[in-house]
Design a protein around this motif. Structure first.
Motif, PDB file in Angstrom:
ATOM      1  N   ALA A 211      -3.048   3.185  -4.806  1.00  0.00           N
ATOM      2  CA  ALA A 211      -2.654   2.773  -3.458  1.00  0.00           C
ATOM      3  C   ALA A 211      -1.697   1.582  -3.517  1.00  0.00           C
ATOM      4  O   ALA A 211      -0.687   1.548  -2.809  1.00  0.00           O
ATOM      5  N   TYR A 212      -1.983   0.621  -4.389  1.00  0.00           N
ATOM      6  CA  TYR A 212      -1.115  -0.550  -4.536  1.00  0.00           C
ATOM      7  C   TYR A 212       0.279  -0.142  -5.004  1.00  0.00           C
ATOM      8  O   TYR A 212       1.287  -0.635  -4.498  1.00  0.00           O
ATOM      9  N   GLU A 213       0.353   0.768  -5.951  1.00  0.00           N
ATOM     10  CA  GLU A 213       1.644   1.208  -6.473  1.00  0.00           C
ATOM     11  C   GLU A 213       2.469   1.954  -5.436  1.00  0.00           C
ATOM     12  O   GLU A 213       3.696   1.958  -5.505  1.00  0.00           O
ATOM     13  N   ASN A 214       1.820   2.570  -4.449  1.00  0.00           N
ATOM     14  CA  ASN A 214       2.539   3.320  -3.420  1.00  0.00           C
ATOM     15  C   ASN A 214       3.023   2.467  -2.257  1.00  0.00           C
ATOM     16  O   ASN A 214       3.784   2.962  -1.431  1.00  0.00           O
ATOM     17  N   VAL A 215       2.588   1.210  -2.178  1.00  0.00           N
ATOM     18  CA  VAL A 215       3.092   0.322  -1.133  1.00  0.00           C
ATOM     19  C   VAL A 215       4.491  -0.122  -1.545  1.00  0.00           C
ATOM     20  O   VAL A 215       4.688  -0.608  -2.654  1.00  0.00           O
ATOM     21  N   PRO A 216       5.494   0.054  -0.653  1.00  0.00           N
ATOM     22  CA  PRO A 216       6.859  -0.337  -1.024  1.00  0.00           C
ATOM     23  C   PRO A 216       7.014  -1.850  -1.113  1.00  0.00           C
ATOM     24  O   PRO A 216       6.283  -2.608  -0.485  1.00  0.00           O
ATOM     25  N   LYS A 217       7.970  -2.283  -1.926  1.00  0.00           N
ATOM     26  CA  LYS A 217       8.248  -3.717  -2.079  1.00  0.00           C
ATOM     27  C   LYS A 217       9.056  -4.194  -0.887  1.00  0.00           C
ATOM     28  O   LYS A 217       9.859  -3.447  -0.354  1.00  0.00           O
ATOM     29  N   PRO A 218       8.909  -5.430  -0.456  1.00  0.00           N
ATOM     30  CA  PRO A 218       7.928  -6.433  -0.873  1.00  0.00           C
ATOM     31  C   PRO A 218       6.548  -6.081  -0.332  1.00  0.00           C
ATOM     32  O   PRO A 218       6.402  -5.602   0.785  1.00  0.00           O
TER      33      PRO A 218
ATOM     34  N   VAL B 176      -1.904   1.922   9.172  1.00  0.00           N
ATOM     35  CA  VAL B 176      -1.167   3.159   8.920  1.00  0.00           C
ATOM     36  C   VAL B 176      -1.999   4.059   8.018  1.00  0.00           C
ATOM     37  O   VAL B 176      -2.894   3.604   7.313  1.00  0.00           O
ATOM     38  N   THR B 177      -1.691   5.331   8.005  1.00  0.00           N
ATOM     39  CA  THR B 177      -2.491   6.293   7.252  1.00  0.00           C
ATOM     40  C   THR B 177      -2.065   6.441   5.805  1.00  0.00           C
ATOM     41  O   THR B 177      -2.800   7.004   5.004  1.00  0.00           O
ATOM     42  N   SER B 178      -0.888   5.945   5.480  1.00  0.00           N
ATOM     43  CA  SER B 178      -0.384   6.089   4.115  1.00  0.00           C
ATOM     44  C   SER B 178       0.078   4.744   3.576  1.00  0.00           C
ATOM     45  O   SER B 178       0.715   3.971   4.290  1.00  0.00           O
ATOM     46  N   PRO B 179      -0.209   4.438   2.304  1.00  0.00           N
ATOM     47  CA  PRO B 179       0.282   3.186   1.726  1.00  0.00           C
ATOM     48  C   PRO B 179       1.809   3.124   1.700  1.00  0.00           C
ATOM     49  O   PRO B 179       2.384   2.049   1.655  1.00  0.00           O
ATOM     50  N   LYS B 180       2.469   4.260   1.762  1.00  0.00           N
ATOM     51  CA  LYS B 180       3.931   4.288   1.739  1.00  0.00           C
ATOM     52  C   LYS B 180       4.539   3.695   3.004  1.00  0.00           C
ATOM     53  O   LYS B 180       5.709   3.359   3.037  1.00  0.00           O
ATOM     54  N   HIS B 181       3.738   3.554   4.061  1.00  0.00           N
ATOM     55  CA  HIS B 181       4.210   2.976   5.320  1.00  0.00           C
ATOM     56  C   HIS B 181       3.661   1.574   5.537  1.00  0.00           C
ATOM     57  O   HIS B 181       3.842   1.015   6.613  1.00  0.00           O
ATOM     58  N   ALA B 182       2.998   0.998   4.549  1.00  0.00           N
ATOM     59  CA  ALA B 182       2.340  -0.303   4.703  1.00  0.00           C
ATOM     60  C   ALA B 182       3.184  -1.430   4.097  1.00  0.00           C
ATOM     61  O   ALA B 182       4.024  -1.208   3.232  1.00  0.00           O
ATOM     62  N   ASP B 183       2.934  -2.638   4.573  1.00  0.00           N
ATOM     63  CA  ASP B 183       3.542  -3.849   4.014  1.00  0.00           C
ATOM     64  C   ASP B 183       2.546  -4.604   3.151  1.00  0.00           C
ATOM     65  O   ASP B 183       2.932  -5.394   2.303  1.00  0.00           O
ATOM     66  N   ALA B 184       1.263  -4.379   3.405  1.00  0.00           N
ATOM     67  CA  ALA B 184       0.207  -5.095   2.686  1.00  0.00           C
ATOM     68  C   ALA B 184      -0.969  -4.158   2.464  1.00  0.00           C
ATOM     69  O   ALA B 184      -1.136  -3.169   3.170  1.00  0.00           O
ATOM     70  N   ILE B 185      -1.768  -4.520   1.478  1.00  0.00           N
ATOM     71  CA  ILE B 185      -2.998  -3.779   1.218  1.00  0.00           C
ATOM     72  C   ILE B 185      -4.146  -4.778   1.266  1.00  0.00           C
ATOM     73  O   ILE B 185      -4.072  -5.847   0.668  1.00  0.00           O
ATOM     74  N   MET B 186      -5.182  -4.442   2.043  1.00  0.00           N
ATOM     75  CA  MET B 186      -6.350  -5.312   2.166  1.00  0.00           C
ATOM     76  C   MET B 186      -7.489  -4.705   1.352  1.00  0.00           C
ATOM     77  O   MET B 186      -7.821  -3.536   1.523  1.00  0.00           O
ATOM     78  N   ILE B 187      -8.056  -5.513   0.468  1.00  0.00           N
ATOM     79  CA  ILE B 187      -9.135  -5.051  -0.390  1.00  0.00           C
ATOM     80  C   ILE B 187     -10.398  -5.807  -0.005  1.00  0.00           C
ATOM     81  O   ILE B 187     -10.408  -7.040   0.030  1.00  0.00           O
TER      82      ILE B 187
END
Length: 71
Positions: A30-37, A4-15
């Motif tokens: 980016a991590y803070e903008n990913v919704p929980k969980p 996805v193009t925005s962290p707000k639409h993601a479930d996970a972040i890959m570093i």
């Protein structure tokens, strides 16, 4: 897996790769903008402890102390 193009639409972040000092705030933002969980996936030795660049001024020594790495 769907990218996805925005962290707000993601479930996970890959570093991946070394985290430079100037990119550290961007990764946190980016991590803070990913919704929980949310999940953090760390790929490679460089992201876990700095790899061969460990100890360099420009490189942060791993993200596991700064972010909760799940995988």
């Amino acid at each position: 897996m769907k990218f996805v193009t925005s962290p707000k639409h993601a479930d996970a972040i890959m570093i991946t790769g070394c985290k430079t000092r100037n990119m550290y705030k961007a990764v946190l933002r980016a991590y803070e903008n990913v919704p929980k969980p949310k999940f953090v996936i760390a790929v490679g030795d460089c992201v876990l402890d700095g790899g061969v660049f460990k100890g360099s001024y420009a490189i942060m020594d791993g993200v596991q102390d700064k972010l909760p790495v799940d995988v």
